[in-house]
Motif scaffolding. Structure first.
Motif, PDB file in Angstrom:
ATOM      1  N   TYR A  33       1.372  25.359  27.284  1.00  0.00           N
ATOM      2  CA  TYR A  33       1.883  25.592  28.629  1.00  0.00           C
ATOM      3  C   TYR A  33       0.940  24.971  29.666  1.00  0.00           C
ATOM      4  CZ  TYR A  33       3.904  29.455  25.919  1.00  0.00           C
ATOM      5  OH  TYR A  33       4.539  30.208  24.953  1.00  0.00           O
ATOM      6  N   TYR A  35       0.131  25.743  33.699  1.00  0.00           N
ATOM      7  CA  TYR A  35       0.328  26.613  34.854  1.00  0.00           C
ATOM      8  C   TYR A  35      -0.489  26.072  36.015  1.00  0.00           C
ATOM      9  CZ  TYR A  35       1.676  30.182  31.349  1.00  0.00           C
ATOM     10  OH  TYR A  35       2.276  30.901  30.329  1.00  0.00           O
ATOM     11  N   GLN A  37      -2.387  27.585  39.674  1.00  0.00           N
ATOM     12  CA  GLN A  37      -2.823  28.804  40.364  1.00  0.00           C
ATOM     13  C   GLN A  37      -3.168  28.462  41.800  1.00  0.00           C
ATOM     14  OE1 GLN A  37      -6.603  30.638  39.130  1.00  0.00           O
ATOM     15  NE2 GLN A  37      -5.627  32.650  39.310  1.00  0.00           N
ATOM     16  N   MET A  41      -1.066  33.729  45.223  1.00  0.00           N
ATOM     17  CA  MET A  41       0.100  33.682  44.349  1.00  0.00           C
ATOM     18  C   MET A  41      -0.349  33.869  42.905  1.00  0.00           C
ATOM     19  SD  MET A  41       2.199  30.517  46.016  1.00  0.00           S
ATOM     20  CE  MET A  41       3.729  31.028  45.266  1.00  0.00           C
ATOM     21  N   GLY A  42       0.536  34.389  42.098  1.00  0.00           N
ATOM     22  CA  GLY A  42       0.240  34.445  40.673  1.00  0.00           C
ATOM     23  C   GLY A  42       0.360  33.056  40.063  1.00  0.00           C
ATOM     24  N   LEU A  43      -0.164  32.908  38.871  1.00  0.00           N
ATOM     25  CA  LEU A  43      -0.005  31.641  38.174  1.00  0.00           C
ATOM     26  C   LEU A  43       1.479  31.364  37.964  1.00  0.00           C
ATOM     27  CD1 LEU A  43      -2.896  32.876  37.009  1.00  0.00           C
ATOM     28  CD2 LEU A  43      -2.708  30.855  35.560  1.00  0.00           C
ATOM     29  N   LEU A  45       4.420  28.696  36.054  1.00  0.00           N
ATOM     30  CA  LEU A  45       4.627  27.772  34.959  1.00  0.00           C
ATOM     31  C   LEU A  45       5.182  26.451  35.462  1.00  0.00           C
ATOM     32  CD1 LEU A  45       4.688  27.414  31.829  1.00  0.00           C
ATOM     33  CD2 LEU A  45       7.058  28.237  31.920  1.00  0.00           C
ATOM     34  N   TYR A  48       6.322  23.400  29.764  1.00  0.00           N
ATOM     35  CA  TYR A  48       5.840  23.954  28.510  1.00  0.00           C
ATOM     36  C   TYR A  48       6.392  23.136  27.343  1.00  0.00           C
ATOM     37  CZ  TYR A  48      10.405  26.268  28.081  1.00  0.00           C
ATOM     38  OH  TYR A  48      11.747  26.544  27.996  1.00  0.00           O
ATOM     39  N   PHE A  90      -4.168  25.316  34.840  1.00  0.00           N
ATOM     40  CA  PHE A  90      -4.587  25.930  33.581  1.00  0.00           C
ATOM     41  C   PHE A  90      -3.617  25.543  32.475  1.00  0.00           C
ATOM     42  CE2 PHE A  90      -8.108  28.628  34.563  1.00  0.00           C
ATOM     43  CZ  PHE A  90      -7.974  28.909  35.914  1.00  0.00           C
ATOM     44  N   GLN A 104      -2.077  34.510  24.518  1.00  0.00           N
ATOM     45  CA  GLN A 104      -2.258  33.119  24.899  1.00  0.00           C
ATOM     46  C   GLN A 104      -3.732  32.832  25.104  1.00  0.00           C
ATOM     47  OE1 GLN A 104       0.231  31.547  27.996  1.00  0.00           O
ATOM     48  NE2 GLN A 104       2.110  32.224  27.020  1.00  0.00           N
ATOM     49  N   PHE A 106      -6.421  30.361  26.994  1.00  0.00           N
ATOM     50  CA  PHE A 106      -6.475  29.523  28.177  1.00  0.00           C
ATOM     51  C   PHE A 106      -7.663  28.582  28.151  1.00  0.00           C
ATOM     52  CE2 PHE A 106      -3.260  31.238  31.071  1.00  0.00           C
ATOM     53  CZ  PHE A 106      -2.938  32.415  30.436  1.00  0.00           C
ATOM     54  N   GLY A 107      -7.472  27.411  28.763  1.00  0.00           N
ATOM     55  CA  GLY A 107      -8.596  26.539  29.048  1.00  0.00           C
ATOM     56  C   GLY A 107      -9.341  27.020  30.276  1.00  0.00           C
ATOM     57  N   ASP A 108     -10.409  26.327  30.631  1.00  0.00           N
ATOM     58  CA  ASP A 108     -11.249  26.732  31.765  1.00  0.00           C
ATOM     59  C   ASP A 108     -10.700  26.278  33.107  1.00  0.00           C
ATOM     60  OD1 ASP A 108     -14.377  26.326  29.957  1.00  0.00           O
ATOM     61  OD2 ASP A 108     -13.039  28.053  30.152  1.00  0.00           O
ATOM     62  N   ARG A 111      -9.777  21.839  38.575  1.00  0.00           N
ATOM     63  CA  ARG A 111      -9.644  21.958  40.039  1.00  0.00           C
ATOM     64  C   ARG A 111      -9.292  20.589  40.594  1.00  0.00           C
ATOM     65  NH1 ARG A 111     -11.355  26.566  42.289  1.00  0.00           N
ATOM     66  NH2 ARG A 111     -12.359  28.047  40.883  1.00  0.00           N
TER      67      ARG A 111
END
Lengths: 115, 109
Positions: A33, A35, A37, A41-43, A45, A48, A90, A104, A106-108, A111
């Motif tokens: 996936y 995403y 951020q 706001m929330g992450l 999508l 995918y 992400f 899930q 996640f990567g780091d 930016r």
């Protein structure tokens, strides 16, 4: 065990430039996936993939393209960057939903600033 | 209305306090996730649960499927617990997460 690796970690682009974000996972996960951020706001999508060679649109796909040529890699492309795409991106991966209680991974994050 | 709502948005606590973060959702789900994000950092999965309660160290997560509500508790909070805690749910066949906006926790020494 690296898990999910995103490159680059930081990038500044000018409006109209293009770039590709790379996500690599070494856990043999089927699902991957992308995403974004944004503050307040929330992450959300973007796109995918449920397996090698397959991709699908998420909630906010406009301005992005993706490819999953190899199972371990999921690429996110910006063909013509716009300031509205300034965000933290992400990548995440998981086993196929329903195959046990796996979260899930996640990567780091990457930016990305578009000037 | 957001499909996943968290409260509070911001929370400041003194070291040692018991902390509760709440999450309500309005969609059918197969699992609920609690995630942690430190400033400038990546996202780490704390819990994934579909019923009952899970505990890991000082962290406890509960879910009430009938009420569509989950809570994350932190006992004996510590400044290193300062982070954004994110509630997310999975429901569709594609397995993607639907996220709340997060709760920013600051624990003061």
């Amino acid at each position: 065990n690296a898990g999910v690796t995103q490159t680059p970690k930081f990038r500044v682009l000018k409006t109209g430039q293009s770039m590709t974000l790379l996500c690599a996972q070494d856990m043999n996960h089927e699902y991957m996936y992308w995403y974004r951020q944004d503050p307040g706001m929330g992450l959300r999508l973007i796109h995918y993939s449920v397996g090698e060679g397959t991709t699908a649109k998420g909630e906010v796909p406009d301005g992005y393209n993706v490819s999953r040529l190899k199972k371990q890699n999921f690429l996110l492309g910006l063909e013509s960057a716009a300031p509205s795409q300034t965000s933290v991106y992400f990548c995440a991966s998981s086993t196929r939903p329903g195959q046990g209680t796996q979260p899930q991974h996640f990567g780091d994050g990457t930016r990305l600033s578009i000037l | 209305k957001n499909e996943v709502e968290q409260s509070p948005q911001n929370l400041t606590a003194q070291e040692g306090e018991f902390i509760t973060i709440n999450c309500s959702y309005s969609v059918g789900i197969s699992a609920l996730h609690w995630l942690q994000q430190h400033p400038g950092g990546g996202i780490v999965s704390l819990f994934m649960l579909s019923s009952g309660k899970k505990k890991h160290g000082r962290l406890i997560a509960t879910i009430n499927i009938q009420e569509k509500h989950s809570s994350l508790h932190i006992t004996a909070s510590h400044p290193r617990d300062s982070a954004v805690y994110i509630c997310a749910v999975t429901g569709g066949s594609q397995g993607n997460l639907i996220f709340g906006k997060g709760t920013k926790l600051s624990v003061k020494p």
